[in-house]
Each structure stands twice: as structure tokens, then as C-alpha cells.
Design an enzyme around this catalytic site. Structure first.
Site, mmCIF file in Angstrom:
data_model
loop_
_atom_site.group_PDB
_atom_site.id
_atom_site.type_symbol
_atom_site.label_atom_id
_atom_site.label_comp_id
_atom_site.label_asym_id
_atom_site.label_seq_id
_atom_site.Cartn_x
_atom_site.Cartn_y
_atom_site.Cartn_z
ATOM 1 N N ASN A 8 0.882 -1.177 0.000
ATOM 2 C CA ASN A 8 0.000 0.000 0.000
ATOM 3 C C ASN A 8 0.915 1.222 0.000
ATOM 4 O O ASN A 8 1.339 1.709 1.041
ATOM 5 C CB ASN A 8 -0.900 -0.045 1.238
ATOM 6 C CG ASN A 8 -1.870 1.131 1.325
ATOM 7 O OD1 ASN A 8 -1.784 2.072 0.535
ATOM 8 N ND2 ASN A 8 -2.771 1.081 2.285
ATOM 9 N N ARG A 89 -2.151 -1.599 -3.813
ATOM 10 C CA ARG A 89 -3.210 -0.584 -3.813
ATOM 11 C C ARG A 89 -2.886 0.463 -4.863
ATOM 12 O O ARG A 89 -1.766 0.974 -4.917
ATOM 13 C CB ARG A 89 -3.311 0.097 -2.447
ATOM 14 C CG ARG A 89 -4.302 1.263 -2.452
ATOM 15 C CD ARG A 89 -4.429 1.900 -1.075
ATOM 16 N NE ARG A 89 -5.367 3.018 -1.114
ATOM 17 C CZ ARG A 89 -5.139 4.195 -0.523
ATOM 18 N NH1 ARG A 89 -4.017 4.406 0.133
ATOM 19 N NH2 ARG A 89 -6.036 5.146 -0.595
ATOM 20 N N HIS A 178 -10.609 5.971 -1.847
ATOM 21 C CA HIS A 178 -10.717 5.230 -0.578
ATOM 22 C C HIS A 178 -11.739 4.105 -0.682
ATOM 23 O O HIS A 178 -12.278 3.643 0.326
ATOM 24 C CB HIS A 178 -11.133 6.151 0.601
ATOM 25 C CG HIS A 178 -10.087 7.126 1.028
ATOM 26 N ND1 HIS A 178 -10.371 8.437 1.311
ATOM 27 C CD2 HIS A 178 -8.759 6.973 1.247
ATOM 28 C CE1 HIS A 178 -9.269 9.072 1.680
ATOM 29 N NE2 HIS A 178 -8.263 8.194 1.639
ATOM 30 N N ARG A 239 -4.490 18.774 2.259
ATOM 31 C CA ARG A 239 -5.318 19.112 1.085
ATOM 32 C C ARG A 239 -6.510 19.977 1.490
ATOM 33 O O ARG A 239 -7.115 19.746 2.533
ATOM 34 C CB ARG A 239 -5.819 17.830 0.415
ATOM 35 C CG ARG A 239 -4.722 17.068 -0.297
ATOM 36 C CD ARG A 239 -5.193 15.696 -0.757
ATOM 37 N NE ARG A 239 -4.508 14.636 -0.036
ATOM 38 C CZ ARG A 239 -4.838 13.347 -0.077
ATOM 39 N NH1 ARG A 239 -5.854 12.959 -0.834
ATOM 40 N NH2 ARG A 239 -4.158 12.446 0.605
ATOM 41 N N ASP A 279 -0.815 16.965 11.229
ATOM 42 C CA ASP A 279 -1.138 15.880 12.158
ATOM 43 C C ASP A 279 -2.217 16.350 13.131
ATOM 44 O O ASP A 279 -2.028 17.317 13.867
ATOM 45 C CB ASP A 279 0.120 15.452 12.925
ATOM 46 C CG ASP A 279 -0.103 14.125 13.632
ATOM 47 O OD1 ASP A 279 -1.053 14.032 14.443
ATOM 48 O OD2 ASP A 279 0.661 13.176 13.363
ATOM 49 N N ARG A 281 -3.146 15.283 15.896
ATOM 50 C CA ARG A 281 -2.746 15.336 17.301
ATOM 51 C C ARG A 281 -2.134 16.691 17.643
ATOM 52 O O ARG A 281 -2.421 17.279 18.689
ATOM 53 C CB ARG A 281 -1.760 14.204 17.633
ATOM 54 C CG ARG A 281 -2.423 12.849 17.686
ATOM 55 C CD ARG A 281 -1.436 11.729 17.641
ATOM 56 N NE ARG A 281 -0.862 11.609 16.297
ATOM 57 C CZ ARG A 281 -0.298 10.509 15.820
ATOM 58 N NH1 ARG A 281 -0.194 9.444 16.591
ATOM 59 N NH2 ARG A 281 0.179 10.473 14.600
ATOM 60 N N GLY A 329 -10.470 9.116 12.596
ATOM 61 C CA GLY A 329 -11.784 8.566 12.930
ATOM 62 C C GLY A 329 -11.710 7.475 13.988
ATOM 63 O O GLY A 329 -12.594 7.345 14.840
ATOM 64 N N GLU A 330 -10.622 6.699 13.966
ATOM 65 C CA GLU A 330 -10.493 5.590 14.920
ATOM 66 C C GLU A 330 -10.003 6.054 16.282
ATOM 67 O O GLU A 330 -10.292 5.425 17.299
ATOM 68 C CB GLU A 330 -9.505 4.539 14.368
ATOM 69 C CG GLU A 330 -10.049 3.775 13.170
ATOM 70 C CD GLU A 330 -8.960 2.998 12.428
ATOM 71 O OE1 GLU A 330 -7.966 2.587 13.061
ATOM 72 O OE2 GLU A 330 -9.112 2.819 11.206
ATOM 73 N N GLU A 381 -7.233 -1.837 4.792
ATOM 74 C CA GLU A 381 -7.098 -1.850 3.332
ATOM 75 C C GLU A 381 -6.260 -3.050 2.892
ATOM 76 O O GLU A 381 -6.547 -3.682 1.871
ATOM 77 C CB GLU A 381 -6.437 -0.543 2.855
ATOM 78 C CG GLU A 381 -7.347 0.675 2.991
ATOM 79 C CD GLU A 381 -6.627 2.006 2.849
ATOM 80 O OE1 GLU A 381 -5.495 2.157 3.352
ATOM 81 O OE2 GLU A 381 -7.208 2.930 2.241
HETATM 82 N N1 LIG Z 1 -3.806 8.164 18.541
HETATM 83 C C1 LIG Z 1 -4.238 9.116 17.709
HETATM 84 N N2 LIG Z 1 -5.012 10.153 18.165
HETATM 85 C C2 LIG Z 1 -5.452 11.099 17.325
HETATM 86 N N3 LIG Z 1 -5.170 11.156 16.017
HETATM 87 C C3 LIG Z 1 -4.413 10.162 15.527
HETATM 88 C C4 LIG Z 1 -3.911 9.089 16.322
HETATM 89 N N4 LIG Z 1 -3.200 8.250 15.550
HETATM 90 C C5 LIG Z 1 -3.242 8.779 14.299
HETATM 91 N N5 LIG Z 1 -3.959 9.919 14.288
HETATM 92 C C6 LIG Z 1 -4.193 10.795 13.155
HETATM 93 O O1 LIG Z 1 -4.439 10.052 11.987
HETATM 94 C C7 LIG Z 1 -3.921 10.749 10.851
HETATM 95 C C8 LIG Z 1 -3.279 9.729 9.898
HETATM 96 O O2 LIG Z 1 -4.264 8.789 9.553
HETATM 97 P P1 LIG Z 1 -3.958 7.537 8.602
HETATM 98 O O3 LIG Z 1 -5.256 6.854 8.402
HETATM 99 O O4 LIG Z 1 -2.835 6.742 9.172
HETATM 100 O O5 LIG Z 1 -3.538 8.289 7.295
HETATM 101 P P2 LIG Z 1 -2.891 7.816 5.919
HETATM 102 O O6 LIG Z 1 -3.219 6.350 5.736
HETATM 103 O O7 LIG Z 1 -3.609 8.671 4.922
HETATM 104 O O8 LIG Z 1 -1.445 8.107 6.041
HETATM 105 C C9 LIG Z 1 -2.991 11.816 11.379
HETATM 106 O O9 LIG Z 1 -3.562 13.078 11.174
HETATM 107 C C10 LIG Z 1 -2.939 11.560 12.883
HETATM 108 O O10 LIG Z 1 -2.958 12.743 13.604
HETATM 109 C C1 LIG Z 2 -7.005 8.515 -1.906
HETATM 110 C C2 LIG Z 2 -6.241 9.036 -0.748
HETATM 111 O O1 LIG Z 2 -6.330 10.195 -0.439
HETATM 112 O O2 LIG Z 2 -5.499 8.147 -0.079
HETATM 113 P P1 LIG Z 2 -4.660 8.429 1.263
HETATM 114 O O3 LIG Z 2 -5.648 8.776 2.319
HETATM 115 O O4 LIG Z 2 -3.954 7.132 1.538
HETATM 116 O O5 LIG Z 2 -3.727 9.572 0.981
HETATM 117 MG MG LIG Z 3 -4.718 6.113 4.015
#
Ligand SMILES: Nc1ncnc2c1ncn2[C@@H]1O[C@H](COP(=O)(O)OP(=O)(O)O)[C@@H](O)[C@H]1O
Ligand SMILES: CC(=O)OP(=O)(O)O
Ligand SMILES: [Mg+2]
Length: 397
Positions: A8, A89, A178, A239, A279, A281, A329-330, A381
């Protein structure tokens, strides 16, 4: 035992897993982060072995090499991984890739050619595909597309209201992204609710670095917030999401050219542009410390999510479930609470103690009286890519 290696490749990272598809068991996993930056990092886990190292990784090709080294250092050189298929992916499949597809030279070149429609993603996918095909020349490689799940959107959802001939000539339409995540999450949400997915109307909120909302009607996507590229819709890490196209014309007439606009909207906007960090956080901590820019960023972020949530509740004619997934979201209970605040009229009511419970895994966070179930369902994913890749190569021909 034949295994699936899942790659991925994100905009600045490679997540990977080695999965036994028959047992649906994860044998190894890892992530390579901050590709292209000075301070890259790799984390690898297989069995009891954990490897963590800091290293500079120039691009996704080098990232793939680091991944193969990590396996070797953990005592599993490539020829002992029993890889039967590699699943990749791919964010943008355009109008041509509507289902998982075996990768040959032509398919790989088409994935690269679609880069303009997913500039943060497809270039890295292509590099990883080239490197992986060189490392695993004897096995099938399957591309699984983020766009495929949204092929079920009606024409009215994927059409932009611009001159039809111009739109056709330039392939201007909405695709949605997504999809791998929206599909696996909506299925797992149905499982948690103990009901068939084909009976449920769901709004899935994928809130990661990239973020999108999907209206899932009985297992099929009928609308989603990302469009022709993964730039439309929600406020994301870097973005902008939705912006009046007139503002872009204004900036363009002020002398900001297409490449600079691309960089502005894809890499210097969103939470980063408003609050100085992509981020969540960091932004949340700054807001708690009273930083007005961070507080505004969070308000804009939440307002945009609620805008789409409301729209999709209407499109679905009501919902059985609202589902939170991906990094934000999680993990961010505060954000979930804000998104669902004062939605009692719509039958949406969170139970604060369930929402605040830091348990992982799929769980229900709505109150017992809530007409709409509110769920947290971790996305996976990689498992979904493994499932679809394995299904393609093991299907009787
Ligand atoms: N424990 C946490 N508490 C709050 N936000 C979190 C935590 N862990 C990750 N995040 C947030 O999740 C985001 C990254 O999400 P993720 O689904 O891993 O993204 P991607 O797959 O697009 O890289 C970051 O903005 C980060 O701040
Ligand atoms: C489509 C897309 O934005 O993927 P990611 O969240 O992994 O950057
Ligand atoms: Mg992602």
C-alpha cells in the site's frame, strides 16, 4: 503455504503486509514513513521480531528495497516468503480499471499515465510496482483500485455540471477514492451489527491524512466526497478539499501557475495550511493550548464533515449506521463527539463513555436509544487487497 504480499504505497509512505489468505492471518507487517524526507523511518514486525530503524529513503523504489532488507534481517529472505501473488493498492484507476487487474507492462504504464489524476499517489504506486515486479518476477501482481468501489455511483453523482463536450474531451468527471477502505469498513460494520450489508444504509467517514465520506446504500457506493482527484471534499492533512473554482481562477490570474496551485492545494493546505501541522494530534494540542488558528482549523474541519454527513443522510433517505474509520476517525473521540453533536433530531446520539473508551477494534459508540448506530471500525485496506488479489488469481478460469 501460498502467501499474499500487499503493498500500500501512499504519498509519502509504504505500508505492507504478508498475509496467509486461506487462514486470513497476518504473518508480517510494516510501514516505511517520510519517504523523500531527511528523517525516514521503517518499522517491521514478523512473529516476535520487531525492527525499527531511522534511514533516509529517497523514493518508493528505495522504500521497496528497505522493505526487502527488513524481511531478510528478520530471517525471512524473499525466497522464503512463499509469495504466490503481490497485491498493490492503486488510488486512481480512471474509467479503464473497474475491477482488480493483473499487472503487465501495459497496465503498469497506464497506472503511471493516470498520475495527473492522482498526483500524490499514482507516481509512488508505479515505482513500487516496478520494484516489486523486479523482486518477484515469477508471480502474478494484482492492482486493486480505490476508484472501483465507486463505479456504482449514478451518473448524477459523478457528473460535473460543465459543458458536456469539454468534459468528455478531457475526461472530467468524479471517480471517488478510498473505495477499498469504504468497502471493507462497511462490510465489517454490518458484521458488527449482525445484519447483512445489503439491508443497511451507511455513511462511512474515512478520516485519515486523506479523508472522504461515502454514502453506502446496501453495500454499494452511491456518492462520495472525493471527485476527479483525491482533492475534492473534506478538509484533509495537507489538502484543501472543496473550494470555489472561482478562487482558483482568481489565483491563476494573479500569476500562480498550475504547478504552484497543485502544490498549494495538495501539499500546503488543509490542517497544515490553516494551523501549521497536518497531524491532527498537533492541531488538537495547539487548540487546547488556546491557539486561535488551530481552533479555527478544527471548526472548519468539523463543519465540512457535518456538511457531507447531512447531505448523505438525505441521499440515503436516512441511515442505519454512521461509521468512523482511519487514523483520526479511529483514535480521536473528541472529533467524533463534535461531528455527532446535537444530531438527536436525526436519530444520532453518541454515548459519551462508549465514545471515550480507548478500546481498539470495531465497536458501537451510540447510546442504546440512538435510532442510528454509530460505530468505530478500524480500516484494513491491506486485508481487503489481499482478499481481492487472492480471489482473482485463485478463481477457476
Ligand atoms: N492516537 C491518535 N489520536 C489522534 N489522532 C491520531 C492518532 N493516531 C493517528 N492519528 C491521526 O491520523 C492521521 C493519519 O491517519 P492515517 O489513516 O494513518 O492516514 P494515511 O493512511 O492517509 O497516512 C494523522 O492526522 C494523525 O494525527
Ligand atoms: C485517496 C487518498 O487520499 O489516499 P490516502 O488517504 O492514503 O492519501
Ligand atoms: Mg490512508
Amino acid at each position: 503455504m501460498p502467501n499474499v504480499l500487499v503493498i500500500n504505497a501512499g504519498s509519502s509512505s509504504i505500508k505492507y503486509q504478508l498475509i496467509d489468505p486461506l487462514a486470513e492471518h497476518r504473518l508480517a507487517s510494516g510501514v516505511i514513513e517520510r519517504i523523500g524526507e531527511d528523517r525516514g523511518a521503517l518499522r517491521h514486525r514478523s512473529g516476535d521480531d520487531e525492527i525499527e530503524r531511522a534511514l533516509r529513503i529517497a523514493d518508493h523504489r528505495a522504500g521497496f528495497a528497505a522493505l526487502t532488507e527488513a524481511f531478510a534481517d528478520a530471517g525471512l529472505p524473499l525466497d522464503r516468503l512463499d509469495v504466490a501473488v503481490v497485491g498493490h493498492r492503486v488510488v486512481q484507476g480512471g474509467s479503464e480499471f473497474l475491477a482488480p487487474t493483473l499487472v503487465d507492462d501495459t497496465v503498469a504504464a497506464r497506472i503511471a499515465a493516470l498520475s495527473e489524476l492522482a498526483p500524490l499517489h499514482n507516481p509512488g504506486h508505479h515505482q513500487a510496482i516496478v520494484a516489486a515486479r523486479a523482486a518477484f518476477p515469477g508471480v502474478p501482481h494484482v492492482a486493486v483500485f480505490d476508484t472501483a468501489f465507486h463505479q456504482s455511483m449514478p451518473e448524477s453523482a459523478y457528473t460535473y455540471a460543465i459543458d458536456t463536450a469539454t468534459a468528455r474531451a478531457h475526461g472530467v468527471r468524479r471517480y471517488g477514492f478510498h473505495g477499498i477502505s469504504h468497502e471493507v469498513v462497511s462490510r465489517r460494520a454490518a458484521r458488527l451489527l449482525g445484519r447483512p450489508v445489503r439491508e443497511l444504509r451507511q455513511v462511512v467517514l474515512h478520516l485519515g491524512n486523506g479523508a472522504s465520506v461515502c454514502a453506502v446504500d446496501r453495500g454499494r457506493s452511491i456518492d462520495t466526497s472525493m471527485g476527479m482527484t483525491p482533492l475534492e471534499g473534506l478538509v484533509m492533512g495537507t489538502r484543501s478539499g472543496d473550494i470555489d473554482p472561482g478562487a482558483l481562477l482568481h489565483l491563476s490570474r494573479a500569476g500562480i501557475d498550475a504547478d504552484a496551485l497543485d502544490e498549494l492545494l495538495n501539499k500546503r493546505s488543509g490542517l497544515l495550511g490553516l494551523a501549521g501541522s497536518n497531524d491532527m494530534r498537533d492541531v488538537r494540542a495547539a487548540a487546547l493550548g488556546g491557539d486561535p488558528a488551530a481552533r479555527l482549523a478544527l471548526s472548519v474541519y468539523v463543519r465540512r464533515i457535518r456538511h457531507y454527513l447531512g447531505a448523505y443522510l438525505l441521499e440515503l433517505g436516512g441511515a442505519d449506521a454512521v461509521v468512523f474509520t482511519a487514523g483520526v476517525g479511529e483514535n480521536n473521540a473528541w472529533l467524533r463527539g463534535e461531528v455527532c453533536a446535537e444530531l438527536g433530531w436525526f436519530g444520532i446520539e453518541i454515548d459519551p463513555s462508549r465514545n471515550d473508551d480507548p478500546a481498539d477494534g470495531a465497536r458501537i459508540i451510540s447510546s442504546d436509544d440512538s435510532r442510528v448506530a454509530v460505530l468505530v471500525v478500524p480500516t484494513d485496506e491491506e486485508a481487503e487487497i489481499a482478499r481481492q488479489s487472492w480471489a482473482l488469481v485463485s478463481a477457476p478460469r
